[in-house]
Design an enzyme around this catalytic site. Structure first.
Site, PDB file in Angstrom:
ATOM      1  N   CYS A   2       2.566  12.504   1.381  1.00 41.75           N
ATOM      2  CA  CYS A   2       3.445  13.666   1.459  1.00 41.75           C
ATOM      3  C   CYS A   2       3.529  14.167   2.903  1.00 41.75           C
ATOM      4  O   CYS A   2       2.551  14.148   3.641  1.00 41.75           O
ATOM      5  CB  CYS A   2       3.012  14.837   0.592  1.00 41.75           C
ATOM      6  SG  CYS A   2       2.900  14.437  -1.145  1.00 41.75           S
ATOM      7  N   ARG A  27       5.217   8.969   5.085  1.00 46.74           N
ATOM      8  CA  ARG A  27       4.089   9.535   4.341  1.00 46.74           C
ATOM      9  C   ARG A  27       4.335   9.588   2.833  1.00 46.74           C
ATOM     10  O   ARG A  27       3.427   9.869   2.049  1.00 46.74           O
ATOM     11  CB  ARG A  27       3.789  10.945   4.846  1.00 46.74           C
ATOM     12  CG  ARG A  27       3.421  11.007   6.306  1.00 46.74           C
ATOM     13  CD  ARG A  27       3.141  12.425   6.706  1.00 46.74           C
ATOM     14  NE  ARG A  27       1.963  12.936   6.051  1.00 46.74           N
ATOM     15  CZ  ARG A  27       0.723  12.762   6.459  1.00 46.74           C
ATOM     16  NH1 ARG A  27       0.489  12.065   7.552  1.00 46.74           N
ATOM     17  NH2 ARG A  27      -0.287  13.264   5.795  1.00 46.74           N
ATOM     18  N   TRP A  74       5.010  11.904  -2.132  1.00 46.21           N
ATOM     19  CA  TRP A  74       4.454  10.697  -2.720  1.00 46.21           C
ATOM     20  C   TRP A  74       3.723  11.177  -3.973  1.00 46.21           C
ATOM     21  O   TRP A  74       2.709  11.856  -3.895  1.00 46.21           O
ATOM     22  CB  TRP A  74       3.480  10.032  -1.759  1.00 46.21           C
ATOM     23  CG  TRP A  74       2.916   8.740  -2.261  1.00 46.21           C
ATOM     24  CD1 TRP A  74       3.517   7.512  -2.233  1.00 46.21           C
ATOM     25  CD2 TRP A  74       1.636   8.544  -2.866  1.00 46.21           C
ATOM     26  NE1 TRP A  74       2.688   6.573  -2.790  1.00 46.21           N
ATOM     27  CE2 TRP A  74       1.529   7.171  -3.185  1.00 46.21           C
ATOM     28  CE3 TRP A  74       0.571   9.388  -3.173  1.00 46.21           C
ATOM     29  CZ2 TRP A  74       0.409   6.621  -3.793  1.00 46.21           C
ATOM     30  CZ3 TRP A  74      -0.552   8.846  -3.778  1.00 46.21           C
ATOM     31  CH2 TRP A  74      -0.623   7.474  -4.082  1.00 46.21           C
ATOM     32  N   ASN A 100       0.452  19.036   0.555  1.00 48.08           N
ATOM     33  CA  ASN A 100       0.025  17.646   0.669  1.00 48.08           C
ATOM     34  C   ASN A 100      -1.436  17.607   0.234  1.00 48.08           C
ATOM     35  O   ASN A 100      -2.263  18.290   0.832  1.00 48.08           O
ATOM     36  CB  ASN A 100       0.169  17.200   2.130  1.00 48.08           C
ATOM     37  CG  ASN A 100      -0.451  15.844   2.390  1.00 48.08           C
ATOM     38  OD1 ASN A 100      -0.532  15.020   1.498  1.00 48.08           O
ATOM     39  ND2 ASN A 100      -0.884  15.613   3.613  1.00 48.08           N
ATOM     40  N   GLY A 101      -1.738  16.860  -0.822  1.00 49.73           N
ATOM     41  CA  GLY A 101      -3.121  16.797  -1.297  1.00 49.73           C
ATOM     42  C   GLY A 101      -3.176  16.952  -2.799  1.00 49.73           C
ATOM     43  O   GLY A 101      -2.183  16.730  -3.498  1.00 49.73           O
ATOM     44  N   GLU A 479      -6.003 -10.409   5.262  1.00 50.00           N
ATOM     45  CA  GLU A 479      -5.021  -9.512   5.878  1.00 50.00           C
ATOM     46  C   GLU A 479      -3.596 -10.074   5.712  1.00 50.00           C
ATOM     47  O   GLU A 479      -2.659  -9.331   5.408  1.00 50.00           O
ATOM     48  CB  GLU A 479      -5.384  -9.296   7.357  1.00 50.00           C
ATOM     49  CG  GLU A 479      -4.391  -8.479   8.171  1.00 50.00           C
ATOM     50  CD  GLU A 479      -4.121  -7.092   7.626  1.00 50.00           C
ATOM     51  OE1 GLU A 479      -4.788  -6.637   6.693  1.00 50.00           O
ATOM     52  OE2 GLU A 479      -3.178  -6.452   8.137  1.00 50.00           O
ATOM     53  N   LYS A 483      -0.474  -8.217   3.732  1.00 47.21           N
ATOM     54  CA  LYS A 483       0.840  -7.949   4.353  1.00 47.21           C
ATOM     55  C   LYS A 483       1.955  -8.431   3.446  1.00 47.21           C
ATOM     56  O   LYS A 483       2.938  -7.735   3.217  1.00 47.21           O
ATOM     57  CB  LYS A 483       0.974  -8.654   5.713  1.00 47.21           C
ATOM     58  CG  LYS A 483       0.219  -8.094   6.886  1.00 47.21           C
ATOM     59  CD  LYS A 483       0.638  -6.739   7.363  1.00 47.21           C
ATOM     60  CE  LYS A 483      -0.047  -5.648   6.623  1.00 47.21           C
ATOM     61  NZ  LYS A 483      -1.275  -5.124   7.128  1.00 47.21           N
ATOM     62  N   GLU A 486       2.269  -6.255   0.159  1.00 49.50           N
ATOM     63  CA  GLU A 486       2.731  -4.865   0.229  1.00 49.50           C
ATOM     64  C   GLU A 486       4.195  -4.724   0.625  1.00 49.50           C
ATOM     65  O   GLU A 486       4.838  -3.776   0.201  1.00 49.50           O
ATOM     66  CB  GLU A 486       1.819  -3.989   1.099  1.00 49.50           C
ATOM     67  CG  GLU A 486       1.853  -4.230   2.580  1.00 49.50           C
ATOM     68  CD  GLU A 486       0.976  -3.218   3.332  1.00 49.50           C
ATOM     69  OE1 GLU A 486       0.477  -3.597   4.389  1.00 49.50           O
ATOM     70  OE2 GLU A 486       0.802  -2.070   2.894  1.00 49.50           O
ATOM     71  N   HIS A 502     -14.363 -23.443  -7.221  1.00 50.55           N
ATOM     72  CA  HIS A 502     -15.105 -22.685  -8.235  1.00 50.55           C
ATOM     73  C   HIS A 502     -14.162 -21.930  -9.176  1.00 50.55           C
ATOM     74  O   HIS A 502     -14.587 -21.012  -9.855  1.00 50.55           O
ATOM     75  CB  HIS A 502     -16.086 -21.723  -7.558  1.00 50.55           C
ATOM     76  CG  HIS A 502     -17.115 -22.436  -6.744  1.00 50.55           C
ATOM     77  ND1 HIS A 502     -18.106 -23.229  -7.298  1.00 50.55           N
ATOM     78  CD2 HIS A 502     -17.276 -22.548  -5.399  1.00 50.55           C
ATOM     79  CE1 HIS A 502     -18.841 -23.764  -6.347  1.00 50.55           C
ATOM     80  NE2 HIS A 502     -18.349 -23.368  -5.170  1.00 50.55           N
ATOM     81  N   LYS A 601       2.195   5.736   4.200  1.00 50.82           N
ATOM     82  CA  LYS A 601       1.428   5.342   5.375  1.00 50.82           C
ATOM     83  C   LYS A 601       0.017   5.911   5.367  1.00 50.82           C
ATOM     84  O   LYS A 601      -0.945   5.220   5.630  1.00 50.82           O
ATOM     85  CB  LYS A 601       2.180   5.809   6.631  1.00 50.82           C
ATOM     86  CG  LYS A 601       1.503   5.430   7.933  1.00 50.82           C
ATOM     87  CD  LYS A 601       1.546   3.944   8.130  1.00 50.82           C
ATOM     88  CE  LYS A 601       0.858   3.502   9.407  1.00 50.82           C
ATOM     89  NZ  LYS A 601       0.572   2.057   9.343  1.00 50.82           N
TER      90      LYS A 601
HETATM   91  O1  M6R Z   1      -4.988   4.983   8.341  1.00 55.76           O
HETATM   92  P1  M6R Z   1      -5.981   4.021   7.805  1.00 55.76           P
HETATM   93  O2  M6R Z   1      -6.283   2.908   8.730  1.00 55.76           O
HETATM   94  O3  M6R Z   1      -7.254   4.675   7.332  1.00 55.76           O
HETATM   95  O4  M6R Z   1      -5.302   3.385   6.517  1.00 55.76           O
HETATM   96  C1  M6R Z   1      -6.003   2.510   5.675  1.00 55.76           C
HETATM   97  C2  M6R Z   1      -5.075   1.805   4.722  1.00 55.76           C
HETATM   98  O5  M6R Z   1      -4.437   2.719   3.888  1.00 55.76           O
HETATM   99  C3  M6R Z   1      -4.017   0.978   5.461  1.00 55.76           C
HETATM  100  O6  M6R Z   1      -4.601   0.053   6.320  1.00 55.76           O
HETATM  101  C4  M6R Z   1      -3.136   0.227   4.441  1.00 55.76           C
HETATM  102  O7  M6R Z   1      -3.877  -0.735   3.776  1.00 55.76           O
HETATM  103  C5  M6R Z   1      -1.939  -0.409   5.154  1.00 55.76           C
HETATM  104  N1  M6R Z   1      -0.733  -0.057   4.468  1.00 55.76           N
HETATM  105  C6  M6R Z   1      -1.977  -1.886   5.168  1.00 55.76           C
HETATM  106  O8  M6R Z   1      -0.892  -2.425   5.833  1.00 55.76           O
END
Ligand code: M6R
Length: 606
Positions: A2, A27, A74, A100-101, A479, A483, A486, A502, A601
């Site tokens: 948010c 956000r 969000w 926000n929260g 990683e 990517k 997501e 396994h 984000k």
């Molecule tokens: O701001 P942060 O690094 O703490 O965020 C952690 C994760 O939410 C963040 O890395 C998330 O996994 C990304 N969207 C991945 O691309």
């Protein structure tokens, strides 16, 4: 999660509100809304969906008032809908609030308020806050807000507006970020700096417990007891352009391409013949007193932590455990004053990571934060802080934050190795020489994207993609798979190559795409035999190898080469084609790259 904005001044508030919300849309983007004080009435408009839906609704009906608040959501409590969108108000529409929260005790509060006759129209936790102000208000707006804050539990940044006090906005913070931007005859409130940077670089960053009483010519801070607080102005160094797309179609592509600079900027303050961290100033005694290291983080930052473990264990010979922040504090971690807990967070605001950090502190650990946002909640909470210099990262998919986290963790390990003399000085010198070359090598990796585009187009519509690798290649595979998942919504899984036999090998059938990383020289032969195992099942294998590798091409359909370097540093290069592959796969599938569904984000809820 948010985004919150507020404006008070002489100009039309809606212009800043919409601009600010645009900058904060990363956000959360399932609904948005604004409330603007127009004298006789408070103008409210909300729309489910992207901010563009709200803009469309407002197109021919922009309010002229000079005080207003706005929100991009969000969803946590209540599905995305017009009714659940913020701002929320009390029964008589005298008080408006954006949040926000999460208000954890909202159900109890809601029951009490309903018993007192309050009528609720949304399913949100936030609406209780508006009704609580109505209940607590007896002519003094600040007092009413303070009373509300004493009743609510949970995490929040809140911004209040009242019909009765058109000259005042009140902001409060607990565990979620909030900044006040100082203008001339106008002031701004926002969840994050990108929203206000085009208007002012002079800011106040709120701490937990702070209440800001914002008028057009003044900002006063008090604590929950109503006592004044002195706050220092924080001057934002980066400029507005840093938070814009700069000619790229998406923030993600821009940020991928910014990696050479981001990594260079992260390295340079800490190289002075040897590796220096003035902000740490650790010595041998300090390190001797640490018998265990935890790295705690979420998502991509967690993946950077996995690489960090290799760095510290290999170069410093200290035991490192890596934990997901959302798990760490719920399993009674074995932490004491001889433990160093390193938290990694791009935003510095991830609630799980912040909570893990607080838990570590409570248990007596030494704490170090690796963040990208100076002055963030995590940076302020930790005993020691070192910063990546990635600049603002706006795309939800983290890219330049990851590579800068890797290089900073590498330098941290070298710094510790220098102090503890755990590896020979000549080896440190050799690694420093190689790390200096990394920015240029990332540029080189970025210079030939055409084959990657082609692969993305070829495999962009597959349902499943597997990523395999051993050792550090496995960390990078994790990683790469995240990517792809997501932003393209393709089911992608990463496996340690040695684990395939396994179980997972059962999933490898003809035509399944497998991205095989084979950059780690120390396990190269073993990796190669695992690659042959998947090839033998007729998978389509794309290899990622170091330049000079002449073996892999003999067995694989396609190989992407990255420049060669030490195997500890090659993850910084190997991840780049994986970022690009995910990006172009998402483009091929017509996905909204910068704003993937269901995500945001900065995750400031548990
Ligand atoms: O701001 P942060 O690094 O703490 O965020 C952690 C994760 O939410 C963040 O890395 C998330 O996994 C990304 N969207 C991945 O691309």
């Amino acid at each position: 999660m948010c985004g919150i904005v507020g404006y008070i001044g002489d100009k039309r508030a809606i212009d800043f509100l919409l601009d600010g919300l645009t900058k904060l849309e990363y956000r959360g983007y399932d609904s948005a809304g604004v409330a603007v004080n127009c004298g006789d009435n408070i103008f409210v408009e909300k729309a489910v969906g992207r901010l563009s839906s709200l803009k469309e609704k407002l197109k021919n009906n922009l309010p002229v008032g000079t005080v207003g608040i706005g929100h991009t959501r969000w969803a946590t409590h209540g599905r995305p809908s017009d009714l659940n969108a913020h701002p929320h108000s009390d029964c008589h529409k005298n008080f408006f609030v954006v949040h926000n929260g999460i208000i954890e005790n909202y159900l109890q509060l809601k029951e009490d308020l309903i018993a007192k006759g309050h009528k609720f129209i949304s399913e949100t936790d936030t609406e209780v806050v508006a009704h609580l102000v109505e209940e607590s208000y007896h002519g003094d707006f600040v007092l009413a807000v303070r009373d509300v804050l004493s009743k609510i539990e949970g995490s929040y940044s809140l911004l209040f507006m009242s019909k009765f006090h058109p000259d005042t906005l009140i902001a409060a913070k607990q565990d979620n970020p909030l900044v006040v931007g100082i203008g001339k005859g106008e002031n701004f409130i926002a969840s994050d700096i990108p929203a206000i940077i085009s208007f002012t670089r002079q800011t106040y960053i709120l701490n937990d417990g702070d209440i800001a009483v914002v008028q057009k010519n003044s900002v006063n801070f008090i604590n929950r007891q109503g006592l004044p607080i002195e706050k220092k102005i924080f001057h934002v160094k980066w400029n507005a352009a840093a938070a814009e797309k700069g000619g790229y179609e998406h923030f993600m592509l821009k940020e991928i391409n910014e990696q050479p600079k981001a990594v260079r900027d992260t390295i340079s303050p800490h190289l002075n013949g040897k590796v220096t961290f003035n902000e740490l100033n650790w010595n041998e005694d300090f390190l001797n007193n640490i018998n265990k290291i935890y790295i705690v983080a979420c998502g991509t930052a967690y993946h950077a932590g996995l690489v960090g473990k290799f760095y510290i264990e290999k170069l410093v010979r200290k035991l490192v455990e890596v934990d997901l922040a959302s798990e760490f504090r719920y399993r009674n971690p074995i932490v004491d004053d001889k433990t160093l807990v390193i938290v990694i967070s791009q935003s510095g605001e991830t609630l799980d990571t912040l909570a893990a950090l607080k838990e570590a502190k409570k248990l007596g650990a030494k704490t170090l934060a690796v963040t990208n946002v100076v002055g963030s909640s995590i940076a302020r909470e930790a005993e020691f802080v070192i910063n990546t210099a990635a600049g603002p990262e706006i795309a939800v998919a983290s890219t330049k934050a990851y590579t800068t986290q890797l290089i900073l963790m590498f330098m941290l390990a070298l710094y510790m190795a220098q102090i503890s003399k755990s590896i020979p000085a000549a080896e440190i010198e050799r690694l420093i020489k190689l790390l200096k070359k990394i920015p240029a090598q990332i540029s080189e990796t970025l210079s030939d994207v055409e084959p990657i585009k082609t692969f993305a187009q070829m495999y962009g519509f597959n349902d499943d993609v597997f990523y395999i690798g051993r050792s550090l290649d496995y960390c990078v595979a994790l990683e790469g798979a995240l990517k792809l998942k997501e932003i393209s919504y393709i089911h992608a899984e990463a496996y340690a190559s040695g684990e395939l036999k396994h179980g997972t090998l059962a999933l490898i059938v003809e035509g399944v795409p497998v991205i095989a990383l084979a950059t780690q020289k120390s396990v190269y032969e073993k990796t190669l035999s695992n690659i042959k195992e998947v090839k033998a099942r007729d998978a389509i294998v794309i290899g990622i190898a170091a330049a000079g590798d002449s073996e892999l091409e003999k067995y694989l359909d396609h190989v992407i080469f990255v420049p060669d370097t030490d195997e500890l540093l090659i993850p910084l290069l190997a991840v780049v084609p994986l970022q690009l592959l995910a990006y172009y796969a998402a483009i091929t599938r017509g996905c909204d790259v910068d704003k993937p569904r269901n995500l945001a984000k900065s995750v400031t809820v548990e």
